[in-house]
Design a protein around this motif. Structure first.
Motif, PDB file in Angstrom:
ATOM      1  N   ASN A 103      -4.663   0.905  -5.429  1.00 57.46           N
ATOM      2  CA  ASN A 103      -3.863   0.804  -3.940  1.00 57.46           C
ATOM      3  C   ASN A 103      -4.846   0.183  -2.930  1.00 57.46           C
ATOM      4  O   ASN A 103      -4.364   0.152  -1.719  1.00 57.46           O
ATOM      5  CB  ASN A 103      -3.714   2.108  -3.489  1.00 57.46           C
ATOM      6  CG  ASN A 103      -2.306   2.668  -4.046  1.00 57.46           C
ATOM      7  OD1 ASN A 103      -1.437   1.933  -4.583  1.00 57.46           O
ATOM      8  ND2 ASN A 103      -2.120   4.191  -4.266  1.00 57.46           N
ATOM      9  N   ASP A 104      -6.113  -0.466  -3.532  1.00 57.43           N
ATOM     10  CA  ASP A 104      -7.148  -1.102  -2.372  1.00 57.43           C
ATOM     11  C   ASP A 104      -6.971  -2.652  -2.914  1.00 57.43           C
ATOM     12  O   ASP A 104      -7.337  -2.963  -3.825  1.00 57.43           O
ATOM     13  CB  ASP A 104      -8.412  -0.524  -2.567  1.00 57.43           C
ATOM     14  CG  ASP A 104      -9.539  -1.143  -1.816  1.00 57.43           C
ATOM     15  OD1 ASP A 104      -9.047  -2.230  -1.094  1.00 57.43           O
ATOM     16  OD2 ASP A 104     -10.765  -0.807  -1.829  1.00 57.43           O
ATOM     17  N   PHE A 105      -6.586  -3.350  -2.056  1.00 53.44           N
ATOM     18  CA  PHE A 105      -6.187  -4.779  -2.296  1.00 53.44           C
ATOM     19  C   PHE A 105      -7.733  -5.580  -2.531  1.00 53.44           C
ATOM     20  O   PHE A 105      -7.713  -6.545  -3.505  1.00 53.44           O
ATOM     21  CB  PHE A 105      -5.557  -5.588  -1.154  1.00 53.44           C
ATOM     22  CG  PHE A 105      -5.314  -7.087  -1.333  1.00 53.44           C
ATOM     23  CD1 PHE A 105      -4.429  -7.285  -1.939  1.00 53.44           C
ATOM     24  CD2 PHE A 105      -6.164  -7.890  -0.694  1.00 53.44           C
ATOM     25  CE1 PHE A 105      -4.059  -8.677  -2.244  1.00 53.44           C
ATOM     26  CE2 PHE A 105      -5.969  -9.293  -0.754  1.00 53.44           C
ATOM     27  CZ  PHE A 105      -4.797  -9.576  -1.692  1.00 53.44           C
ATOM     28  N   SER A 106      -8.766  -5.266  -1.994  1.00 51.53           N
ATOM     29  CA  SER A 106      -9.977  -5.828  -2.409  1.00 51.53           C
ATOM     30  C   SER A 106     -10.448  -5.619  -3.715  1.00 51.53           C
ATOM     31  O   SER A 106     -11.334  -6.328  -4.052  1.00 51.53           O
ATOM     32  CB  SER A 106     -11.048  -5.260  -1.198  1.00 51.53           C
ATOM     33  OG  SER A 106     -11.138  -3.970  -1.442  1.00 51.53           O
ATOM     34  N   THR A 107     -10.078  -4.524  -4.306  1.00 50.05           N
ATOM     35  CA  THR A 107     -10.386  -4.368  -5.634  1.00 50.05           C
ATOM     36  C   THR A 107      -9.510  -4.701  -6.596  1.00 50.05           C
ATOM     37  O   THR A 107      -9.478  -4.370  -7.935  1.00 50.05           O
ATOM     38  CB  THR A 107     -10.761  -2.746  -5.872  1.00 50.05           C
ATOM     39  OG1 THR A 107      -9.584  -1.984  -5.664  1.00 50.05           O
ATOM     40  CG2 THR A 107     -11.832  -2.379  -4.845  1.00 50.05           C
ATOM     41  N   LEU A 108      -8.406  -5.477  -6.322  1.00 47.68           N
ATOM     42  CA  LEU A 108      -7.578  -6.184  -7.298  1.00 47.68           C
ATOM     43  C   LEU A 108      -8.020  -6.960  -8.218  1.00 47.68           C
ATOM     44  O   LEU A 108      -8.795  -8.090  -7.488  1.00 47.68           O
ATOM     45  CB  LEU A 108      -6.160  -6.654  -6.514  1.00 47.68           C
ATOM     46  CG  LEU A 108      -5.005  -6.966  -7.456  1.00 47.68           C
ATOM     47  CD1 LEU A 108      -4.428  -5.945  -7.985  1.00 47.68           C
ATOM     48  CD2 LEU A 108      -4.202  -8.029  -6.354  1.00 47.68           C
ATOM     49  N   GLY A 109      -8.068  -6.919  -9.404  1.00 48.86           N
ATOM     50  CA  GLY A 109      -8.877  -7.595 -10.287  1.00 48.86           C
ATOM     51  C   GLY A 109      -8.045  -8.702 -11.348  1.00 48.86           C
ATOM     52  O   GLY A 109      -8.202  -8.908 -12.327  1.00 48.86           O
ATOM     53  N   ASN A 110      -6.783  -9.103 -10.738  1.00 49.56           N
ATOM     54  CA  ASN A 110      -5.742  -9.690 -11.480  1.00 49.56           C
ATOM     55  C   ASN A 110      -6.228 -10.815 -12.045  1.00 49.56           C
ATOM     56  O   ASN A 110      -6.609 -11.892 -11.245  1.00 49.56           O
ATOM     57  CB  ASN A 110      -4.471  -9.986 -10.762  1.00 49.56           C
ATOM     58  CG  ASN A 110      -3.428 -10.828 -11.480  1.00 49.56           C
ATOM     59  OD1 ASN A 110      -3.102 -10.430 -12.604  1.00 49.56           O
ATOM     60  ND2 ASN A 110      -2.461 -11.441 -10.745  1.00 49.56           N
ATOM     61  N   ALA A 111      -6.200 -11.291 -13.349  1.00 51.20           N
ATOM     62  CA  ALA A 111      -6.738 -12.373 -14.069  1.00 51.20           C
ATOM     63  C   ALA A 111      -8.238 -12.706 -13.878  1.00 51.20           C
ATOM     64  O   ALA A 111      -8.545 -13.879 -14.017  1.00 51.20           O
ATOM     65  CB  ALA A 111      -5.891 -13.458 -13.711  1.00 51.20           C
ATOM     66  N   GLN A 112      -8.961 -11.844 -13.326  1.00 53.94           N
ATOM     67  CA  GLN A 112     -10.284 -12.032 -13.119  1.00 53.94           C
ATOM     68  C   GLN A 112     -11.152 -11.369 -13.932  1.00 53.94           C
ATOM     69  O   GLN A 112     -11.159 -10.680 -14.781  1.00 53.94           O
ATOM     70  CB  GLN A 112     -10.591 -11.427 -11.674  1.00 53.94           C
ATOM     71  CG  GLN A 112      -9.900 -11.922 -10.552  1.00 53.94           C
ATOM     72  CD  GLN A 112     -10.450 -11.033  -9.284  1.00 53.94           C
ATOM     73  OE1 GLN A 112     -11.282 -10.412  -9.037  1.00 53.94           O
ATOM     74  NE2 GLN A 112      -9.803 -11.378  -8.221  1.00 53.94           N
ATOM     75  N   HIS A 113     -12.308 -12.565 -14.192  1.00 52.57           N
ATOM     76  CA  HIS A 113     -13.534 -12.053 -15.343  1.00 52.57           C
ATOM     77  C   HIS A 113     -14.699 -11.695 -14.833  1.00 52.57           C
ATOM     78  O   HIS A 113     -14.999 -12.256 -13.714  1.00 52.57           O
ATOM     79  CB  HIS A 113     -13.601 -13.245 -16.391  1.00 52.57           C
ATOM     80  CG  HIS A 113     -12.178 -13.426 -17.042  1.00 52.57           C
ATOM     81  ND1 HIS A 113     -11.719 -12.552 -18.193  1.00 52.57           N
ATOM     82  CD2 HIS A 113     -11.362 -14.083 -16.951  1.00 52.57           C
ATOM     83  CE1 HIS A 113     -10.746 -13.146 -18.733  1.00 52.57           C
ATOM     84  NE2 HIS A 113     -10.407 -14.010 -18.126  1.00 52.57           N
ATOM     85  N   PHE A 114     -15.395 -10.844 -15.258  1.00 51.97           N
ATOM     86  CA  PHE A 114     -16.713 -10.401 -14.854  1.00 51.97           C
ATOM     87  C   PHE A 114     -17.611 -10.672 -16.179  1.00 51.97           C
ATOM     88  O   PHE A 114     -17.474 -10.039 -17.049  1.00 51.97           O
ATOM     89  CB  PHE A 114     -16.512  -8.865 -14.362  1.00 51.97           C
ATOM     90  CG  PHE A 114     -16.027  -8.847 -13.091  1.00 51.97           C
ATOM     91  CD1 PHE A 114     -16.494  -8.674 -11.824  1.00 51.97           C
ATOM     92  CD2 PHE A 114     -14.645  -8.761 -13.342  1.00 51.97           C
ATOM     93  CE1 PHE A 114     -15.813  -8.722 -10.666  1.00 51.97           C
ATOM     94  CE2 PHE A 114     -13.884  -8.671 -11.899  1.00 51.97           C
ATOM     95  CZ  PHE A 114     -14.382  -8.540 -10.786  1.00 51.97           C
ATOM     96  N   VAL A 115     -18.727 -11.294 -16.047  1.00 52.54           N
ATOM     97  CA  VAL A 115     -19.227 -12.207 -17.055  1.00 52.54           C
ATOM     98  C   VAL A 115     -20.842 -11.819 -17.049  1.00 52.54           C
ATOM     99  O   VAL A 115     -21.209 -12.322 -15.873  1.00 52.54           O
ATOM    100  CB  VAL A 115     -18.976 -13.546 -17.499  1.00 52.54           C
ATOM    101  CG1 VAL A 115     -19.421 -14.092 -18.882  1.00 52.54           C
ATOM    102  CG2 VAL A 115     -17.286 -13.853 -17.506  1.00 52.54           C
ATOM    103  N   GLU A 143       0.997  -1.086   0.298  1.00 49.17           N
ATOM    104  CA  GLU A 143       0.097   0.045  -0.107  1.00 49.17           C
ATOM    105  C   GLU A 143       0.977   1.069  -0.202  1.00 49.17           C
ATOM    106  O   GLU A 143       1.923   1.371   0.969  1.00 49.17           O
ATOM    107  CB  GLU A 143      -0.882  -0.066   1.218  1.00 49.17           C
ATOM    108  CG  GLU A 143      -1.635   1.029   1.368  1.00 49.17           C
ATOM    109  CD  GLU A 143      -2.887   0.951   2.570  1.00 49.17           C
ATOM    110  OE1 GLU A 143      -2.635   1.403   3.526  1.00 49.17           O
ATOM    111  OE2 GLU A 143      -4.172   0.369   2.092  1.00 49.17           O
ATOM    112  N   TYR A 144       0.679   2.178  -0.985  1.00 46.48           N
ATOM    113  CA  TYR A 144       1.579   3.303  -1.164  1.00 46.48           C
ATOM    114  C   TYR A 144       1.263   4.305  -0.165  1.00 46.48           C
ATOM    115  O   TYR A 144      -0.036   4.651  -0.038  1.00 46.48           O
ATOM    116  CB  TYR A 144       1.504   3.813  -2.777  1.00 46.48           C
ATOM    117  CG  TYR A 144       2.434   3.139  -3.486  1.00 46.48           C
ATOM    118  CD1 TYR A 144       3.690   3.423  -3.755  1.00 46.48           C
ATOM    119  CD2 TYR A 144       2.213   1.712  -4.049  1.00 46.48           C
ATOM    120  CE1 TYR A 144       4.485   2.980  -4.713  1.00 46.48           C
ATOM    121  CE2 TYR A 144       2.982   1.231  -4.880  1.00 46.48           C
ATOM    122  CZ  TYR A 144       4.307   1.931  -5.278  1.00 46.48           C
ATOM    123  OH  TYR A 144       5.054   0.892  -6.062  1.00 46.48           O
TER     124      TYR A 144
END
Length: 395
Positions: free
Chosen positions: A336-348, A60-61
């Protein structure tokens, strides 16, 4: 502007060590949205601190210093070699990466933000940082409401940005659209009752900036532009599946973490050591499904297709719809918000055709996309994590 005369010589040799107090310079240019020199005051230099422990730890910066800007928009900021690790001396550090920094423009009164993230040890001259006048807005067309915005103007050698549209919830990321993978349509089913009712647009460019000749001397950077949040003119709709039990393979899960209205990314429970091949939502009463929205589906394999099937007797399954092939999802918005990190996630969002059958069960499964015209999918895919699955009934 400063370029050390000794640095190229140092790099050409086997290596040299800087004294801890020897200066290291960070320089660049800042521009207003119209391209004129920046007049908005000092910039904020930030560094990453590790939050949490073990597998859940993240960076977190936080603010670390101010960078004054001259009248012509240029800046030259002095640090010490110990600040960036250029002295190569082992020491404990509060920072998760001693070479990582962010340089922020002041946040706009409307919530807009612009900053650059980069890594460096020795002198570096950064690409120009320019305020983005996004003019983000809602546009109503025959097909519904969608977002529109102005393009990010070119600045120096910065590559063309990738644009993302996001909707946040109190406990995680609720929706993500990567430009080129879907249109930025917005509707009540996306919001449900767990979002803040706003849409966000971010433009992100990534590149390398060579500084001096030599191996491994390029500075990697990302330039982020965050448009002001856009309030949406409707309230969310709660799905018929809220609170329903679910089933992974033959394991019934109650309460189900994928129908509870919480957006944390959760690993699918599974028997044995294999990843789950399917997920079944056990509806409380029969319904005719209109759409199924899947949030935070993580599967690192490329070209996967999400299939939605329905059953009225838990034995015979009928196809209800399927997604377009999903990318790897490697490109993600910065946060900077870990809960909203979307790495390799899909929303379909899979929509059912009119006249879909009445069902009491909805099954999700993945397959690899067809490898050629007329060729069937090559095999089943696997679920790793999900955030939420929502089944909406037809009127």
């Amino acid at each position: 502007m400063r370029l050390s005369r000794l640095l190229p010589l140092c790099l050409a040799m086997t290596g040299c060590v800087m004294d801890p107090d020897e200066p290291v310079f960070l320089s660049g240019t800042v521009l207003e949205a119209d391209g004129s020199p920046w007049q908005g005051g000092p910039l904020t230099l930030m560094r990453p601190r590790t939050v949490g422990e073990g597998a859940t730890a993240y960076s977190e910066y936080e603010p670390w210093g101010e960078v004054p800007v001259a009248a012509d928009g240029g800046y030259v900021h002095r640090l010490a070699a110990r600040d960036t690790g250029a002295d190569e001396l082992p020491r404990s550090s509060p920072w998760s990466d001693v070479t990582a920094f962010q340089l922020h423009l002041p946040t706009g009164v409307d919530g807009a933000g612009d900053y650059m993230e980069f890594h460096f040890k020795r002198d570096v001259h950064l690409p120009p940082l320019r305020r983005w006048d996004s003019r983000v807005r809602l546009v109503e067309v025959a097909a519904g409401l969608r977002l529109a915005w102005e393009a990010v103007p070119p600045a120096g050698d910065i590559p063309e940005p990738r644009v993302f549209v996001r909707v946040h919830g109190a406990t995680g990321l609720a929706w993500l659209i990567r430009e080129g993978e879907g249109e930025p349509w917005l509707y009540p089913e996306l919001l449900e009752d767990f979002t803040d009712g706003q849409a966000r647009v971010q433009a992100r460019s990534q590149g390398l900036r060579p500084w001096v000749p030599g191996p491994d001397i390029d500075t990697g950077y990302s330039v982020m532009h965050e448009a002001p949040p856009v309030p949406l003119p409707f309230t969310g709709r709660v799905p018929a599946s809220r609170g329903a039990d679910c089933q992974v393979e033959k394991l019934v899960v109650s309460p189900c973490p994928f129908t509870d209205g919480k957006l944390g990314a959760v690993v699918l429970p599974r028997p044995g050591n294999s990843l789950a091949k399917e997920l079944v939502v056990r509806l409380r009463q029969p319904l005719r499904p209109a759409r199924v929205i899947v949030r935070g589906l993580y599967n690192p394999a490329p070209e996967m297709v999400l299939h939605v099937e329905g059953s009225a007797d838990d034995a015979t399954w009928q196809p209800l719809g399927q997604s377009a092939p999903l990318s790897r999802g490697d490109e993600i918005p910065a946060t900077n918000d870990f809960s909203t990190l979307g790495n390799a996630q899909h929303f379909v969002d899979v929509r059912m055709p009119p006249g879909a059958p009445m069902v009491t069960r909805v099954r999700l499964r993945l397959s690899y996309a067809s490898t050629g015209e007329g060729q069937p999918p090559s095999g089943p895919g696997y679920f790793a994590t999900l955030r939420e699955v929502s089944v909406f009934a037809a009127p």
